[in-house]
Design a protein around this motif. Structure first.
Motif, PDB file in Angstrom:
ATOM      1  N   ALA A  72      34.678 -24.299  -7.757  1.00 18.49           N
ATOM      2  CA  ALA A  72      35.600 -25.467  -8.041  1.00 18.49           C
ATOM      3  C   ALA A  72      36.547 -25.669  -6.325  1.00 18.49           C
ATOM      4  CB  ALA A  72      36.808 -25.312  -8.887  1.00 18.49           C
ATOM      5  N   ILE A  73      36.974 -24.496  -5.942  1.00 18.60           N
ATOM      6  CA  ILE A  73      37.661 -24.649  -4.582  1.00 18.60           C
ATOM      7  C   ILE A  73      36.624 -25.214  -3.350  1.00 18.60           C
ATOM      8  CG2 ILE A  73      38.867 -23.226  -2.775  1.00 18.60           C
ATOM      9  CD1 ILE A  73      40.082 -21.811  -5.192  1.00 18.60           C
ATOM     10  N   GLU A  74      35.567 -24.504  -3.348  1.00 21.48           N
ATOM     11  CA  GLU A  74      34.656 -24.676  -2.215  1.00 21.48           C
ATOM     12  C   GLU A  74      34.006 -26.261  -2.326  1.00 21.48           C
ATOM     13  OE1 GLU A  74      34.314 -22.286  -4.406  1.00 21.48           O
ATOM     14  OE2 GLU A  74      33.455 -20.441  -3.497  1.00 21.48           O
ATOM     15  N   LEU A  75      33.816 -26.642  -3.768  1.00 21.50           N
ATOM     16  CA  LEU A  75      33.221 -28.032  -3.950  1.00 21.50           C
ATOM     17  C   LEU A  75      34.353 -29.057  -3.525  1.00 21.50           C
ATOM     18  CD1 LEU A  75      31.394 -27.330  -7.173  1.00 21.50           C
ATOM     19  CD2 LEU A  75      30.385 -28.057  -5.076  1.00 21.50           C
ATOM     20  N   ALA A  76      35.608 -28.748  -3.836  1.00 26.68           N
ATOM     21  CA  ALA A  76      36.703 -29.639  -3.282  1.00 26.68           C
ATOM     22  C   ALA A  76      36.909 -29.745  -1.956  1.00 26.68           C
ATOM     23  CB  ALA A  76      38.011 -29.240  -4.131  1.00 26.68           C
ATOM     24  N   GLU A  95      28.681 -46.367 -16.813  1.00 23.93           N
ATOM     25  CA  GLU A  95      29.295 -44.776 -16.075  1.00 23.93           C
ATOM     26  C   GLU A  95      30.405 -44.117 -17.259  1.00 23.93           C
ATOM     27  OE1 GLU A  95      29.480 -43.755 -12.452  1.00 23.93           O
ATOM     28  OE2 GLU A  95      27.861 -45.304 -11.760  1.00 23.93           O
ATOM     29  N   GLU A  96      30.967 -44.940 -17.869  1.00 20.42           N
ATOM     30  CA  GLU A  96      32.045 -44.419 -18.766  1.00 20.42           C
ATOM     31  C   GLU A  96      31.246 -43.886 -20.047  1.00 20.42           C
ATOM     32  OE1 GLU A  96      32.229 -48.543 -18.648  1.00 20.42           O
ATOM     33  OE2 GLU A  96      32.347 -47.810 -16.676  1.00 20.42           O
ATOM     34  N   ALA A  97      30.072 -43.964 -20.174  1.00 17.43           N
ATOM     35  CA  ALA A  97      29.423 -43.193 -21.408  1.00 17.43           C
ATOM     36  C   ALA A  97      29.261 -42.077 -21.105  1.00 17.43           C
ATOM     37  CB  ALA A  97      27.914 -44.183 -21.631  1.00 17.43           C
ATOM     38  N   VAL A  98      29.264 -41.531 -19.888  1.00 18.29           N
ATOM     39  CA  VAL A  98      29.033 -40.013 -19.639  1.00 18.29           C
ATOM     40  C   VAL A  98      30.414 -39.491 -19.107  1.00 18.29           C
ATOM     41  CG1 VAL A  98      27.714 -38.534 -17.790  1.00 18.29           C
ATOM     42  CG2 VAL A  98      26.833 -40.533 -18.457  1.00 18.29           C
ATOM     43  N   ASP A  99      30.824 -38.675 -19.746  1.00 16.16           N
ATOM     44  CA  ASP A  99      32.029 -38.037 -19.649  1.00 16.16           C
ATOM     45  C   ASP A  99      31.933 -36.814 -18.400  1.00 16.16           C
ATOM     46  OD1 ASP A  99      34.781 -37.083 -19.521  1.00 16.16           O
ATOM     47  OD2 ASP A  99      34.532 -36.083 -21.725  1.00 16.16           O
ATOM     48  N   VAL A 100      32.230 -37.434 -17.267  1.00 14.18           N
ATOM     49  CA  VAL A 100      32.306 -36.438 -15.958  1.00 14.18           C
ATOM     50  C   VAL A 100      33.791 -36.739 -15.273  1.00 14.18           C
ATOM     51  CG1 VAL A 100      30.034 -36.561 -15.444  1.00 14.18           C
ATOM     52  CG2 VAL A 100      31.324 -38.224 -14.595  1.00 14.18           C
ATOM     53  N   SER A 101      34.657 -37.242 -16.028  1.00 16.55           N
ATOM     54  CA  SER A 101      36.084 -37.311 -15.179  1.00 16.55           C
ATOM     55  C   SER A 101      36.551 -36.164 -14.872  1.00 16.55           C
ATOM     56  CB  SER A 101      37.122 -38.232 -16.196  1.00 16.55           C
ATOM     57  OG  SER A 101      37.167 -37.439 -17.408  1.00 16.55           O
ATOM     58  N   GLU A 102      36.618 -34.910 -15.656  1.00 13.03           N
ATOM     59  CA  GLU A 102      37.011 -33.738 -15.298  1.00 13.03           C
ATOM     60  C   GLU A 102      36.332 -33.300 -13.999  1.00 13.03           C
ATOM     61  OE1 GLU A 102      37.810 -29.326 -17.051  1.00 13.03           O
ATOM     62  OE2 GLU A 102      38.051 -30.964 -18.209  1.00 13.03           O
ATOM     63  N   ILE A 103      35.236 -33.265 -14.068  1.00 13.42           N
ATOM     64  CA  ILE A 103      34.305 -32.864 -12.845  1.00 13.42           C
ATOM     65  C   ILE A 103      34.514 -33.659 -11.613  1.00 13.42           C
ATOM     66  CG2 ILE A 103      31.650 -32.458 -12.025  1.00 13.42           C
ATOM     67  CD1 ILE A 103      31.004 -31.853 -15.151  1.00 13.42           C
ATOM     68  N   MET A 104      34.631 -34.986 -11.933  1.00 14.31           N
ATOM     69  CA  MET A 104      35.048 -35.825 -10.710  1.00 14.31           C
ATOM     70  C   MET A 104      36.397 -35.407 -10.111  1.00 14.31           C
ATOM     71  SD  MET A 104      32.930 -38.568 -10.091  1.00 14.31           S
ATOM     72  CE  MET A 104      34.014 -39.686  -9.318  1.00 14.31           C
ATOM     73  N   GLU A 105      37.296 -35.081 -10.999  1.00 12.26           N
ATOM     74  CA  GLU A 105      38.659 -34.361 -10.335  1.00 12.26           C
ATOM     75  C   GLU A 105      38.532 -33.282  -9.980  1.00 12.26           C
ATOM     76  OE1 GLU A 105      42.875 -33.590 -12.343  1.00 12.26           O
ATOM     77  OE2 GLU A 105      41.772 -35.250 -13.323  1.00 12.26           O
ATOM     78  N   THR A 106      37.897 -32.411 -10.489  1.00  8.27           N
ATOM     79  CA  THR A 106      37.703 -31.128  -9.970  1.00  8.27           C
ATOM     80  C   THR A 106      37.167 -30.860  -8.437  1.00  8.27           C
ATOM     81  OG1 THR A 106      37.661 -30.093 -12.095  1.00  8.27           O
ATOM     82  CG2 THR A 106      36.737 -28.591 -10.511  1.00  8.27           C
ATOM     83  N   THR A 107      35.931 -31.685  -8.586  1.00 11.27           N
ATOM     84  CA  THR A 107      35.348 -31.622  -7.283  1.00 11.27           C
ATOM     85  C   THR A 107      35.729 -32.583  -6.056  1.00 11.27           C
ATOM     86  OG1 THR A 107      33.630 -33.096  -7.938  1.00 11.27           O
ATOM     87  CG2 THR A 107      33.148 -30.790  -8.430  1.00 11.27           C
TER      88      THR A 107
END
Length: 169
Positions: A72-76, A95-107
């Motif tokens: 997470a840290i290195e990706l961000a 795009e909303e049909a795929v739940d990547v909101s947390e991944i988007m935020e983390t990275t």
């Protein structure tokens, strides 16, 4: 400039999409490594990361989610782009049909692209075939290779801009 294209694929379709992305990046002058998400060790040597996963029931595969958690840290700290592969049928899912909101935020990903997938019922297990049959999911290859290459070219352009050079110079 060196980029990692990492992916999680269950039946091989997403692997082929990741390969097409890596090939296009290389054609645009970007040094690119391609690895399964579960085989990624360190990412410190990469200037950027493209991470993708097959999508089942609106979620990424565990291997891709684990890579994000481990790094997470290195990706961000570097430019990241995400892609999701798997929606099939005549119309691509929004795009909303795929739940990547947390991944988007983390990275802190710059973008997320949903790419249509492929379904070969012969590669599915019994349970998967039952779900496909119950939901009347169409079989076939719905991947748009030109869209995939175009998306990768856009990433290459963005990467070249980040380092202030063009692939021809």
């Amino acid at each position: 400039m060196k980029v990692l294209v990492a992916f999680a694929s269950k039946h091989g379709s997403t692997r082929e999409v990741a390969q097409a992305i890596a090939d296009e990046l290389r054609a645009q002058g970007v040094e690119t490594d391609l690895h399964e998400a579960s085989n990624v060790g360190e990412i410190a040597g990469y200037d950027g990361v493209i991470l993708g996963s097959a999508v089942y029931m609106g979620r990424w595969l565990e291997q891709a989610r684990e890579l994000v958690a481990r790094h997470a840290i290195e990706l961000a700290e570097r430019p990241v782009w995400l892609f999701s592969s798997g929606p099939i049928g005549g119309k691509p899912l929004p795009e909303e049909a795929v739940d990547v909101s947390e991944i988007m935020e983390t990275t802190r990903a710059r973008a997320h692209q949903v790419l249509a997938g492929k379904l070969d019922k012969h590669k599915l297990g019994f349970g998967e075939r039952a779900v496909v049959l119950a939901l009347r999911v169409p079989e076939g290859d719905f991947r748009d290779w030109e869209l995939t290459r175009q998306w990768a070219r856009g990433i290459a352009t963005g990467l070249h801009a980040l380092v202030g050079r063009h692939p021809d110079g």
